[in-house]
Design an enzyme around this catalytic site. Structure first.
Site, PDB file in Angstrom:
ATOM      1  N   CYS A 190     -17.560   6.795 -22.353  1.00 28.88           N
ATOM      2  CA  CYS A 190     -18.435   7.506 -21.411  1.00 28.88           C
ATOM      3  C   CYS A 190     -17.655   7.550 -20.112  1.00 28.88           C
ATOM      4  CB  CYS A 190     -19.801   6.830 -21.316  1.00 28.88           C
ATOM      5  SG  CYS A 190     -19.756   5.026 -21.240  1.00 28.88           S
ATOM      6  N   SER A 191     -18.218   7.077 -19.016  1.00 29.25           N
ATOM      7  CA  SER A 191     -17.423   7.041 -17.785  1.00 29.25           C
ATOM      8  C   SER A 191     -16.772   5.669 -17.636  1.00 29.25           C
ATOM      9  CB  SER A 191     -18.313   7.367 -16.590  1.00 29.25           C
ATOM     10  OG  SER A 191     -17.544   7.422 -15.413  1.00 29.25           O
ATOM     11  N   ALA A 192     -17.605   4.626 -17.637  1.00 28.58           N
ATOM     12  CA  ALA A 192     -17.072   3.268 -17.543  1.00 28.58           C
ATOM     13  C   ALA A 192     -16.792   2.684 -18.932  1.00 28.58           C
ATOM     14  CB  ALA A 192     -18.049   2.366 -16.793  1.00 28.58           C
ATOM     15  N   GLY A 193     -17.438   3.239 -19.951  1.00 27.04           N
ATOM     16  CA  GLY A 193     -17.236   2.736 -21.308  1.00 27.04           C
ATOM     17  C   GLY A 193     -18.042   1.493 -21.612  1.00 27.04           C
ATOM     18  N   ILE A 194     -19.161   1.330 -20.931  1.00 26.40           N
ATOM     19  CA  ILE A 194     -20.005   0.154 -21.191  1.00 26.40           C
ATOM     20  C   ILE A 194     -21.480   0.522 -21.425  1.00 26.40           C
ATOM     21  CG2 ILE A 194     -18.531  -1.582 -20.110  1.00 26.40           C
ATOM     22  CD1 ILE A 194     -20.232  -1.288 -17.554  1.00 26.40           C
ATOM     23  N   GLY A 195     -22.056   1.309 -20.532  1.00 27.16           N
ATOM     24  CA  GLY A 195     -23.493   1.593 -20.607  1.00 27.16           C
ATOM     25  C   GLY A 195     -23.862   2.433 -21.810  1.00 27.16           C
ATOM     26  N   ARG A 196     -23.512   3.715 -21.735  1.00 23.87           N
ATOM     27  CA  ARG A 196     -23.869   4.635 -22.812  1.00 23.87           C
ATOM     28  C   ARG A 196     -23.112   4.309 -24.090  1.00 23.87           C
ATOM     29  NH1 ARG A 196     -22.963   9.533 -18.694  1.00 23.87           N
ATOM     30  NH2 ARG A 196     -21.452   7.999 -17.949  1.00 23.87           N
TER      31      ARG A 196
HETATM   32  N1  PTR Z   1     -19.281   0.269 -10.597  1.00 21.50           N
HETATM   33  C1  PTR Z   1     -19.646   1.389 -11.389  1.00 21.50           C
HETATM   34  C2  PTR Z   1     -21.084   1.803 -11.069  1.00 21.50           C
HETATM   35  O1  PTR Z   1     -22.010   1.002 -11.223  1.00 21.50           O
HETATM   36  O2  PTR Z   1     -21.276   2.961 -10.657  1.00 21.50           O
HETATM   37  C3  PTR Z   1     -19.445   1.083 -12.822  1.00 21.50           C
HETATM   38  C4  PTR Z   1     -20.152   1.888 -13.854  1.00 21.50           C
HETATM   39  C5  PTR Z   1     -20.127   3.264 -13.889  1.00 21.50           C
HETATM   40  C6  PTR Z   1     -20.852   1.222 -14.815  1.00 21.50           C
HETATM   41  C7  PTR Z   1     -20.757   3.973 -14.908  1.00 21.50           C
HETATM   42  C8  PTR Z   1     -21.493   1.902 -15.832  1.00 21.50           C
HETATM   43  C9  PTR Z   1     -21.437   3.276 -15.884  1.00 21.50           C
HETATM   44  O3  PTR Z   1     -22.049   3.920 -16.899  1.00 21.50           O
HETATM   45  P1  PTR Z   1     -21.367   4.253 -18.310  1.00 21.50           P
HETATM   46  O4  PTR Z   1     -20.684   3.028 -18.847  1.00 21.50           O
HETATM   47  O5  PTR Z   1     -22.511   4.679 -19.141  1.00 21.50           O
HETATM   48  O6  PTR Z   1     -20.390   5.367 -18.061  1.00 21.50           O
END
Ligand code: PTR
Ligand code: PTR
Length: 284
Positions: free
Chosen positions: A209-215
């Site tokens: 995704c963007s960070a590779g953790i949430g979605r």
């Molecule tokens: N520090 C960033 C923030 O909270 O905006 C890190 C971050 C960005 C964390 C996106 C999760 C994010 O979502 P996903 O993992 O779904 O792209």
């Protein structure tokens, strides 16, 4: 099914979300030293989202770092993934290199390139019918098909030195802002179904995704839960998330995402339950 009753009760009473909020974000004691090396800091999209050294994807090169983690689910079912951040302009080559080296034939993208005017991911692929070189890999995109909630693209990768060609499919879900939940649970479940159809052999699916953790965390937990349901095994979402966070920190970001996912699991379970008795009745 006992685990489904627990899940339903846990959501109603709020105990599940309470436990979710108290899960550790990172497994204590695991280092992220490689991600923090001076030569690697500009390869991280977010300073606070770094892969553990033990599970990071190592590139077969002098420069061996990419912000990506191996994720292996082993709990009756065996599913392999690479969870990655959305490539930056300076990491697109590393991204394609990892696709090649890990024999990935499917890339699942869960973000759009920009959200609310902010860049979430660099466009790391060429527009059809263009061809682009990323290091020793030539990438061509020869089809792009839009569905309601996702886009399917077909790429061909050609290794310049080996002359070898491989096909890679790109599935981009476009209805899911970061820190949020998918716009529609049915669309999302359909998407997961098409992800499951891409499972052939033992090669990992690339998910970012963007960070590779949430979605990314939601998708992996969801596919894991569905394959457990399919094989008649109990589903304990918190155990799955703990297992994922032991391999990449902070998988699944928000309580909303967690609740959305639990409700989607229950929905699939109920639909399966409803279809089974009907099937029996026809035979009576
Ligand atoms: N520090 C960033 C923030 O909270 O905006 C890190 C971050 C960005 C964390 C996106 C999760 C994010 O979502 P996903 O993992 O779904 O792209
Ligand atoms: N204490 C946290 C929790 O249980 O929620 C877990 C945690 C562990 C958080 C390590 C952060 C950690 O690492 P760092 O100090 O690098 O942020």
């Amino acid at each position: 099914e006992e685990s489904m009753k627990q899940l339903e009760r846990g959501i109603q009473t709020g105990t599940l979300t309470f436990h979710f909020e108290n899960l550790y974000m990172r497994k204590p004691g695991l280092s992220v030293a490689c991600a923090r090396l001076p030569e690697n800091t500009d390869k991280n999209r977010y300073k606070d989202v770094l892969p553990y050294d033990v599970s990071r994807v190592v590139l077969q090169d002098q420069e061996d770092y990419i912000n990506a983690s191996h994720i292996t689910v082993r709990s009756g079912v065996c599913l392999r993934y690479i969870a990655a951040q959305g490539p930056l302009p300076q990491t697109c080559t590393h991204f394609w290199q990892s696709v090649w080296e890990q024999h990935t034939h499917t890339i699942i993208m869960l973000t759009t390139l920009t959200e609310r005017g902010r860049t979430k991911c660099h466009q790391y692929w060429p527009h059809p019918p263009e061809v682009r070189d990323y290091g020793y890999l030539r990438v061509s995109c020869h089809s792009e098909e839009c569905n309601l909630a996702y886009v399917t693209r077909q790429f061909t990768l050609t290794h310049a030195q080996l002359g070898e060609e491989r096909s890679v499919t790109h599935l981009q879900y476009v209805a899911w802002p970061d820190h949020g939940v998918p716009d529609d649970p049915s669309d999302f479940l359909l998407f997961i179904t098409s992800v499951r159809e891409r499972r052939t052999g033992d090669t990992p699916l690339m998910v970012h995704c963007s960070a590779g953790i949430g979605r990314t965390g939601v998708l992996i937990t969801m596919e894991t839960a569905l394959s457990l349901l399919e094989s008649g095994r109990p589903v304990f979402p918190l155990d799955i998330i703990r297992m994922l966070r032991d391999q990449r920190a902070m998988m699944i970001q928000t309580t909303c995402q967690f609740r959305f996912m639990c409700e989607a699991i229950l929905r699939v379970y109920r639909e399966r339950e409803e279809s089974i008795p009907q099937h029996h009745l026809q035979h009576c």
